[in-house]
Design a protein around this motif. Sequence first.
Motif, mmCIF file in Angstrom:
data_model
loop_
_atom_site.group_PDB
_atom_site.id
_atom_site.type_symbol
_atom_site.label_atom_id
_atom_site.label_comp_id
_atom_site.label_asym_id
_atom_site.label_seq_id
_atom_site.Cartn_x
_atom_site.Cartn_y
_atom_site.Cartn_z
ATOM 1 N N MET A 1 0.848 -1.193 0.000
ATOM 2 C CA MET A 1 0.000 0.000 0.000
ATOM 3 C C MET A 1 0.888 1.249 0.000
ATOM 4 O O MET A 1 1.468 1.610 1.028
ATOM 5 C CB MET A 1 -0.920 0.017 1.234
ATOM 6 N N ARG A 2 1.026 1.875 -1.178
ATOM 7 C CA ARG A 2 1.882 3.057 -1.287
ATOM 8 C C ARG A 2 1.239 4.227 -0.536
ATOM 9 O O ARG A 2 0.069 4.542 -0.729
ATOM 10 C CB ARG A 2 2.107 3.412 -2.750
ATOM 11 N N THR A 3 2.045 4.869 0.313
ATOM 12 C CA THR A 3 1.525 5.837 1.281
ATOM 13 C C THR A 3 2.202 7.188 1.135
ATOM 14 O O THR A 3 3.430 7.269 1.062
ATOM 15 C CB THR A 3 1.732 5.307 2.713
ATOM 16 N N ALA A 4 1.399 8.243 1.124
ATOM 17 C CA ALA A 4 1.902 9.617 1.083
ATOM 18 C C ALA A 4 1.558 10.305 2.404
ATOM 19 O O ALA A 4 0.409 10.257 2.861
ATOM 20 C CB ALA A 4 1.280 10.386 -0.083
ATOM 21 N N PHE A 5 2.559 10.939 3.007
ATOM 22 C CA PHE A 5 2.377 11.656 4.273
ATOM 23 C C PHE A 5 2.355 13.167 4.024
ATOM 24 O O PHE A 5 3.097 13.678 3.186
ATOM 25 C CB PHE A 5 3.532 11.350 5.229
ATOM 26 N N PHE A 6 1.532 13.844 4.826
ATOM 27 C CA PHE A 6 1.421 15.302 4.772
ATOM 28 C C PHE A 6 1.574 15.818 6.206
ATOM 29 O O PHE A 6 0.724 15.546 7.061
ATOM 30 C CB PHE A 6 0.081 15.714 4.169
ATOM 31 N N VAL A 7 2.657 16.551 6.451
ATOM 32 C CA VAL A 7 3.055 16.884 7.819
ATOM 33 C C VAL A 7 2.896 18.378 8.074
ATOM 34 O O VAL A 7 3.488 19.205 7.356
ATOM 35 C CB VAL A 7 4.519 16.475 8.078
ATOM 36 N N ASP A 8 2.124 18.715 9.088
ATOM 37 C CA ASP A 8 2.012 20.095 9.557
ATOM 38 C C ASP A 8 3.192 20.352 10.489
ATOM 39 O O ASP A 8 3.212 19.895 11.627
ATOM 40 C CB ASP A 8 0.681 20.277 10.293
ATOM 41 N N GLY A 9 4.198 21.068 9.993
ATOM 42 C CA GLY A 9 5.429 21.256 10.761
ATOM 43 C C GLY A 9 5.216 21.969 12.081
ATOM 44 O O GLY A 9 5.852 21.645 13.088
ATOM 45 N N TYR A 10 4.316 22.963 12.108
ATOM 46 C CA TYR A 10 4.031 23.703 13.344
ATOM 47 C C TYR A 10 3.428 22.771 14.383
ATOM 48 O O TYR A 10 3.845 22.741 15.543
ATOM 49 C CB TYR A 10 3.072 24.849 13.029
ATOM 50 N N ASN A 11 2.441 21.964 13.958
ATOM 51 C CA ASN A 11 1.817 20.987 14.854
ATOM 52 C C ASN A 11 2.828 19.972 15.348
ATOM 53 O O ASN A 11 2.835 19.593 16.526
ATOM 54 C CB ASN A 11 0.697 20.270 14.095
ATOM 55 N N LEU A 12 3.681 19.514 14.454
ATOM 56 C CA LEU A 12 4.677 18.508 14.822
ATOM 57 C C LEU A 12 5.640 19.057 15.866
ATOM 58 O O LEU A 12 5.925 18.384 16.868
ATOM 59 C CB LEU A 12 5.451 18.078 13.577
ATOM 60 N N PHE A 13 6.129 20.279 15.651
ATOM 61 C CA PHE A 13 7.124 20.830 16.557
ATOM 62 C C PHE A 13 6.533 21.087 17.940
ATOM 63 O O PHE A 13 7.065 20.617 18.959
ATOM 64 C CB PHE A 13 7.713 22.117 15.992
ATOM 65 N N TYR A 14 5.418 21.807 17.989
ATOM 66 C CA TYR A 14 4.874 22.201 19.292
ATOM 67 C C TYR A 14 4.076 21.088 19.962
ATOM 68 O O TYR A 14 3.927 21.080 21.187
ATOM 69 C CB TYR A 14 4.034 23.467 19.154
ATOM 70 N N GLY A 15 3.585 20.134 19.203
ATOM 71 C CA GLY A 15 2.847 19.026 19.810
ATOM 72 C C GLY A 15 3.715 17.871 20.247
ATOM 73 O O GLY A 15 3.350 17.110 21.144
ATOM 74 N N LEU A 16 4.921 17.750 19.625
ATOM 75 C CA LEU A 16 5.717 16.558 19.852
ATOM 76 C C LEU A 16 7.173 16.826 20.233
ATOM 77 O O LEU A 16 7.728 16.146 21.097
ATOM 78 C CB LEU A 16 5.696 15.689 18.578
#
Length: 229
Positions: A1-16
């Motif tokens: 199953m070929r998968t494409a990711f879409f990352v919200d950088g602001y959410n990633l940084f401050y959430g994780l």
Amino acid sequence: MRTAFFVDGYNLFYGLLAGTPYKWLDLSKLLAHIAYVENPASTLASVDYFTSSVKPELATRGRVSKEAQDSYVRALKASDVRVHYGRHQLEPAKAPRFIDKKTGASRQDKVDIWKLEEKETDVHIAISMYRIAARQALISETDRIEQLILVSGDTDMTPALRAIREDFPEMTVGIVLPHRPEFKRAAPGSLKEFSHWMRRVITTQELEAHQFPSRVSTRKAPAIKPEYW
């Protein structure tokens, strides 16, 4: 199953990542790991990372913060992550005065503030996800993307997910919340409603196991991990 990711950088940084020693994150390897854990048939096809450039005059470390972001973006690009920039908008505004936690906000008691907002990112992610879904009918079956995964907890993305589910029912939609286990947060109901599955947390062990080396080779000078990271 070929998968494409879409990352919200602001959410990633401050959430994780904020406040951790794991900011030098090898995003592609972490996301490939998560996709495999959720479904061993998954393979990583692409990662799109959406962010806005740091404003040195507003950053905690000034110009150093901007240089750290630039180094990280270069490391991401060297690992075949596609990076997309929005922008920050700073403008004067009014907000209710904070007195204490027991006193509610009042529209009659406001103070002048500077309001900093990230612009264009949500719309850019939404359009990118929808376009990828729409293009698959024109692509050979062996190269076709079968799964879209959003890395964000932002419910502003709900209308885009709803449209993808309605218009492309054959497409699998997943959500990865950029949350650490120690912070108890409720899963956003609207995102859950329009996804097939949701990963609620990313563990410290996963972050630790998927870091770039201190020096990442690029086409030009190497990207070097910031000392304070």
